[in-house]
Design a protein around this motif. Structure first.
Motif, PDB file in Angstrom:
ATOM      1  N   ASN A  26       0.744  -1.054   0.104  1.00 57.52           N
ATOM      2  CA  ASN A  26      -0.007   0.015  -0.132  1.00 57.52           C
ATOM      3  C   ASN A  26       0.919   1.371   0.029  1.00 57.52           C
ATOM      4  N   PHE A  90      -7.071   5.194  -5.020  1.00 54.44           N
ATOM      5  CA  PHE A  90      -7.412   5.232  -3.314  1.00 54.44           C
ATOM      6  C   PHE A  90      -7.766   6.587  -2.881  1.00 54.44           C
ATOM      7  N   LYS A  94     -10.981   2.894   0.949  1.00 53.70           N
ATOM      8  CA  LYS A  94      -9.800   1.914   0.958  1.00 53.70           C
ATOM      9  C   LYS A  94     -10.074   1.004   1.820  1.00 53.70           C
ATOM     10  N   ASN A  95     -10.547  -0.409   1.394  1.00 50.81           N
ATOM     11  CA  ASN A  95     -10.579  -1.393   2.501  1.00 50.81           C
ATOM     12  C   ASN A  95     -11.755  -0.973   3.570  1.00 50.81           C
ATOM     13  N   ASN A 255     -12.316  -3.601  -7.385  1.00 49.54           N
ATOM     14  CA  ASN A 255     -11.981  -4.886  -6.807  1.00 49.54           C
ATOM     15  C   ASN A 255     -12.855  -5.226  -5.428  1.00 49.54           C
ATOM     16  N   ASP A 295     -10.696 -10.067  -4.971  1.00 44.42           N
ATOM     17  CA  ASP A 295      -9.148 -10.196  -4.334  1.00 44.42           C
ATOM     18  C   ASP A 295      -9.284 -11.564  -3.617  1.00 44.42           C
ATOM     19  N   TYR A 297      -8.044 -14.319  -1.494  1.00 44.58           N
ATOM     20  CA  TYR A 297      -7.023 -15.062  -0.542  1.00 44.58           C
ATOM     21  C   TYR A 297      -7.616 -16.267   0.000  1.00 44.58           C
ATOM     22  N   GLU A 319      -5.694  -9.259  -6.500  1.00 50.65           N
ATOM     23  CA  GLU A 319      -4.866  -9.409  -5.442  1.00 50.65           C
ATOM     24  C   GLU A 319      -5.226 -11.032  -5.162  1.00 50.65           C
TER      25      GLU A 319
HETATM   26  C1  DGJ Z   1      -6.621  -6.151   0.620  1.00 53.51           C
HETATM   27  C2  DGJ Z   1      -6.404  -4.618   0.072  1.00 53.51           C
HETATM   28  O1  DGJ Z   1      -7.187  -4.340  -0.768  1.00 53.51           O
HETATM   29  C3  DGJ Z   1      -5.040  -4.391   0.026  1.00 53.51           C
HETATM   30  O2  DGJ Z   1      -5.027  -3.016  -0.261  1.00 53.51           O
HETATM   31  C4  DGJ Z   1      -4.336  -4.536   1.219  1.00 53.51           C
HETATM   32  O3  DGJ Z   1      -4.698  -3.792   2.379  1.00 53.51           O
HETATM   33  C5  DGJ Z   1      -4.503  -6.047   1.583  1.00 53.51           C
HETATM   34  N1  DGJ Z   1      -5.773  -6.435   1.948  1.00 53.51           N
HETATM   35  C6  DGJ Z   1      -3.696  -6.554   2.757  1.00 53.51           C
HETATM   36  O4  DGJ Z   1      -3.471  -7.808   2.883  1.00 53.51           O
END
Ligand code: DGJ
Length: 496
Positions: A26, A90, A94-95, A255, A295, A297, A319
């Motif tokens: 970031n 951003f 943001k988040n 995203n 994103d 994970y 991501e």
């Molecule tokens: C998801 C966010 O979109 C990113 O910018 C970053 O903060 C990641 N999480 C961190 O794991």
């Protein structure tokens, strides 16, 4: 406003070789040196596209006084390394919080009100219901887009732009600020209801209105807060995107912070963000957004990829974890879903010899071929998510039967492959820890196998065979066997 399907992929995106990307941390783009070394690592991995933030707080430190230095640096450093540049705006979100808003916005009090929870407590997130916030965010985004447009070389370097980052609101199912309350008392827009009717696509958890008209709670019952937030945040993002596109009409996407499966409520994950379930709401509310990008994970990478190809949404993975499995996930997203691109987050953390690098270096010279194969049913992708798995894929009159070669441990790379049918019974495959055998489709009886198989790589658009494999290395002409390291092979099949 009523289109529930994704708009046709802009021709510029359809023709784009898939982005072999990486997203930097970031704060990486706040320093020339930090960004340069992050981009060096991405370039060393063979990547060709850098996902780099543009920070509202640095671009407009005083209201109306812009400083484009960080945007210029990002563009210049990408271009110097032959990387495409995907700017991540951003702005106010943001988040699901507003930490990148400039100080003059954060302290703007009544002018830029914060969202509130049910008890009236002000949150760290600005309210999306405030026109002044939306207009300021949009004006700043438009200013940086206009600036970048005027920079030499920017046109070829920037394929698309991400508007905001993981939008939504956390810790409450919806905004209860006075403006949000007034909006919640209104009726559901008829355009949204029409769009949802068109969007019933067999998704496992469809969003089905309880009634054909009325207020949010009457129409959406227990989903009311999330749908209401999704509609209004998407309208906000659409307005920001519209301003940006008026300055420079590039494709734009958002995203998504994923929902968290059963047992979680909107607000545990960002309420109103573009979760897979809210995709039809976003499609209806944000026609200037070309794609919604997950994103991922979560261990169920395949499941989330599938969920985000609903309603014609083109897949992009901006991501994913930067780990030993990132290369495998890239092969899968690009092969199975013809993704626009793949980018692990914090790419600079990967060692230069990470499996992702081997994948990118082999795929990069195939970019034009992969783009040409989009939509033609000539690509397949495989990804191991359990210890033992088998899959079938039909390509070009052949059935490819894939199986895993061993369990996925904590650190072991998963089995994965991308297969491209090149015509004339010939295939190129890039993979690791996977085995393929073959059958002819459409007619029983014939025995199928390899006519020949070469290991090698594409260079300057042409296949360069390094060595012919046979005997033990192809199970005596019956299979393509990928070992622990990523390799590319080209083979021709025949049946007798
Ligand atoms: C998801 C966010 O979109 C990113 O910018 C970053 O903060 C990641 N999480 C961190 O794991």
């Amino acid at each position: 406003m009523t289109a529930s399907r994704a708009p046709a992929l802009p021709p510029a995106l359809a023709a784009l070789p898939p982005l072999l990307g990486g997203e930097v941390h970031n704060s990486a783009a706040a320093s020339r040196g930090t960004l340069a070394s992050a981009l060096d690592r991405l370039a060393a991995l063979g990547g060709d596209a850098a996902f780099v933030p543009l920070y509202w707080e640095l671009l407009e430190p005083e209201e109306g006084a812009f400083d484009f230095a960080s945007a210029d640096t990002a563009l210049d450093l990408c271009r110097e390394r032959g990387l495409r540049f995907v700017p991540l705006w951003f702005g106010a979100f943001k988040n699901a919080i507003s930490c990148y808003a400039p100080a003059w916005v954060k302290t703007g009090g009544g002018r830029f009100p914060r969202a509130r929870d049910r008890g009236g407590r002000a949150l760290w997130t600005l309210s999306c219901f405030e026109a002044a916030t939306r207009e300021s965010d949009a004006r700043a985004f438009a200013a940086v887009m206009a600036h970048l447009r005027g920079r030499p070389g920017a046109a070829g370097a920037i394929p698309f732009v991400q508007v905001e980052n993981e939008v939504g609101i956390l810790g409450t199912p919806r905004d209860f600020s006075p403006a949000a309350e007034a909006a919640f008392r209104g009726d559901v827009p008829p355009g949204l209801l029409r769009a949802l009717e068109e969007a019933d696509d067999g998704f496992a958890e469809p969003l089905r209105p309880l009634r054909g008209a009325g207020g949010w709670e009457a129409v959406f019952g227990e989903d009311a807060a999330e749908v209401f937030m999704a509609w209004h945040i998407a309208r906000y993002v659409d307005a920001v995107a519209a301003a940006g596109r008026a300055a420079w009409d590039l494709p734009m996407g958002v995203n998504a912070w994923l929902d968290r499966g059963p047992g979680y409520q909107a607000g545990d994950y960002p309420s109103g963000g573009p979760t897979a379930r809210m995709l039809p709401v976003w499609r209806a509310a944000a026609p200037r957004i070309d794609f919604v990008a997950p994103d991922i994970y979560d261990p169920d990478f395949r499941g989330y990829c599938a969920a985000y190809t609903r309603l014609g949404n083109p897949l992009l993975i901006p991501e994913s974890r930067a780990d030993a499995g990132a290369g495998a996930r890239a092969l899968y997203a690009l092969g199975r879903h013809e993704a626009l691109g793949f980018a692990p987050f914090g790419v600079e953390d990967l060692p230069a010899d990470a499996p992702l690098g081997a994948v990118y270096r082999l795929l990069r010279p195939m970019g034009a071929r992969l783009a040409a194969a989009r939509g033609a049913g000539r690509l397949a992708g495989f990804l191991q998510q359990a210890d033992e798995e088998t899959w079938d894929a039909e390509l070009d009159g052949w059935r490819l039967r894939a199986r895993t070669r061993g369990p996925t441990g904590e650190t072991a790379v998963p089995g994965a492959a991308l297969v491209l049918a090149e015509g004339d019974d010939t295939f190129t495959a890039v993979g690791q820890r996977i085995v393929f055998t073959f059958e002819r489709t459409g007619g029983p009886g014939a025995t199928a196998g390899l006519l020949w198989l070469d290991e090698g790589r594409f260079e300057d658009g042409a296949w360069r065979a390094a060595r012919r494999l046979n005997g033990d290395e192809t199970a005596h002409g019956t299979g393509a066997l990928f070992g622990d390291t990523v390799t590319a092979v080209r083979f021709r099949l025949h049946a007798y």
